[in-house]
Scaffold this motif. Structure first.
Motif, PDB file in Angstrom:
ATOM      1  N   GLY A 132       0.800  -1.218   0.000  1.00 17.40           N
ATOM      2  CA  GLY A 132       0.000   0.000   0.000  1.00 17.40           C
ATOM      3  C   GLY A 132       0.833   1.267   0.000  1.00 17.40           C
ATOM      4  N   GLY A 154      -3.440  -2.320  -5.538  1.00 19.99           N
ATOM      5  CA  GLY A 154      -4.723  -1.645  -5.711  1.00 19.99           C
ATOM      6  C   GLY A 154      -5.120  -1.578  -7.174  1.00 19.99           C
ATOM      7  N   PHE A 208      -8.260  -5.673  -2.774  1.00 15.13           N
ATOM      8  CA  PHE A 208      -7.271  -4.945  -3.577  1.00 15.13           C
ATOM      9  C   PHE A 208      -7.843  -4.578  -4.947  1.00 15.13           C
ATOM     10  N   LEU A 239      -9.769  -1.289  -5.098  1.00 14.63           N
ATOM     11  CA  LEU A 239      -9.051  -0.015  -4.924  1.00 14.63           C
ATOM     12  C   LEU A 239      -8.623   0.559  -6.266  1.00 14.63           C
TER      13      LEU A 239
END
Length: 105
Positions: free
Chosen positions: A41, A58, A101, A104
């Motif tokens: 992240g 993401g 994920f 995102l």
């Protein structure tokens, strides 16, 4: 013929149930991915040793993330930290993390 049709319907129902089970839960994945966020992240993050760029997950396709986690768990991908993280994950855990994920940007 009636028994054959009933068997076919039960098989279809079982397949549909397994597809639903394979779907990841974004909320559960957010909780389960807390250890992942520490590396995946952080934009531009690199490992200290061996040095390489850590991929941002993401927006990645969920199927890719699940395949990668399964490969780490099986030892088919070589990275001790990822192997250790994936070793205890169930298929549902992997699907949940991947769904999070993938959700995102």
């Amino acid at each position: 013929m009636k028994k054959l049709l009933q068997g076919s319907l039960l098989s279809c129902a079982a397949l549909m149930t397994s597809v639903v089970w394979a779907e990841g839960d974004i909320g559960a994945g957010k909780i389960k991915s807390e250890t992942c966020i520490g590396c995946h992240g952080i934009p531009g993050y690199s490992n200290v040793y061996p040095t390489y760029r850590v991929p941002k997950l993401g927006g990645q396709h969920a199927e890719y993330i699940v395949a990668a986690l399964k490969a780490y768990k099986a030892g088919e991908r070589d990275h001790e930290t990822m192997h250790a993280n994936a070793a205890g994950l169930s298929d549902q855990d992997m699907a949940d993390i991947a769904a999070f994920f993938a959700s995102l940007d």
